[in-house]
Design a protein around this motif. Structure first.
Motif, PDB file in Angstrom:
ATOM      1  N   SER A  94      -2.159   2.843  -8.303  1.00 19.17           N
ATOM      2  CA  SER A  94      -3.102   2.121  -7.452  1.00 19.17           C
ATOM      3  C   SER A  94      -2.470   0.817  -6.965  1.00 19.17           C
ATOM      4  O   SER A  94      -1.538   0.284  -7.584  1.00 19.17           O
ATOM      5  CB  SER A  94      -4.395   1.822  -8.203  1.00 19.17           C
ATOM      6  N   ALA A 128       2.764   1.675  -3.374  1.00 18.88           N
ATOM      7  CA  ALA A 128       1.880   2.214  -4.419  1.00 18.88           C
ATOM      8  C   ALA A 128       1.674   3.714  -4.242  1.00 18.88           C
ATOM      9  O   ALA A 128       1.697   4.469  -5.209  1.00 18.88           O
ATOM     10  CB  ALA A 128       0.545   1.477  -4.404  1.00 18.88           C
ATOM     11  N   GLN A 129       1.491   4.147  -2.999  1.00 20.54           N
ATOM     12  CA  GLN A 129       1.320   5.578  -2.731  1.00 20.54           C
ATOM     13  C   GLN A 129       2.583   6.351  -3.091  1.00 20.54           C
ATOM     14  O   GLN A 129       2.506   7.443  -3.654  1.00 20.54           O
ATOM     15  CB  GLN A 129       0.979   5.808  -1.259  1.00 20.54           C
ATOM     16  N   SER A 152      -3.846  -2.080  -7.020  1.00 22.85           N
ATOM     17  CA  SER A 152      -4.097  -3.144  -8.000  1.00 22.85           C
ATOM     18  C   SER A 152      -3.119  -3.065  -9.174  1.00 22.85           C
ATOM     19  O   SER A 152      -2.693  -4.096  -9.706  1.00 22.85           O
ATOM     20  CB  SER A 152      -5.538  -3.103  -8.487  1.00 22.85           C
ATOM     21  N   THR A 153      -2.723  -1.864  -9.574  1.00 22.60           N
ATOM     22  CA  THR A 153      -1.734  -1.712 -10.647  1.00 22.60           C
ATOM     23  C   THR A 153      -0.377  -2.254 -10.203  1.00 22.60           C
ATOM     24  O   THR A 153       0.306  -2.939 -10.966  1.00 22.60           O
ATOM     25  CB  THR A 153      -1.614  -0.234 -11.071  1.00 22.60           C
ATOM     26  N   ARG A 195       0.831  -1.210   0.000  1.00 24.67           N
ATOM     27  CA  ARG A 195       0.000   0.000   0.000  1.00 24.67           C
ATOM     28  C   ARG A 195       0.865   1.260   0.000  1.00 24.67           C
ATOM     29  O   ARG A 195       0.621   2.202  -0.766  1.00 24.67           O
ATOM     30  CB  ARG A 195      -0.941  -0.013   1.208  1.00 24.67           C
TER      31      ARG A 195
END
Length: 75
Positions: free
Chosen positions: A31, A25-26, A33-34, A22
């Motif tokens: 995202s 990704a941030q 999921s990406t 998480r």
């Protein structure tokens, strides 16, 4: 006579920055999921490591380098 040994200066290897999915990704502004999609479908994408039974980490530094290499190819 010069007795100094010429030493080639090299850049130090980048320090890995391991983050949970998480946060990774941030950090790279995609995202979650990406991030997982890229990890599973792109063979040259930096693979996550298992730090424990329920802990997976991504190297954000390696992902940034991967993205930069993709940007260079696109130019």
């Amino acid at each position: 006579m010069n007795t100094k040994n010429p030493v080639e200066k090299s850049t130090p290897a980048p320090v890995p920055q391991y983050e949970r999915p998480r946060i990774a990704a941030q950090e790279i502004r995609i995202s979650l999921s990406t991030l997982w999609h890229w990890a599973k479908t792109r063979p040259d994408f930096p693979k996550p490591i298992k730090a424990g039974e329920r802990v997976t980490l991504f190297d954000v530094t390696a992902i940034r380098a991967w993205l930069a290499s993709k940007a260079e190819v696109a130019k």
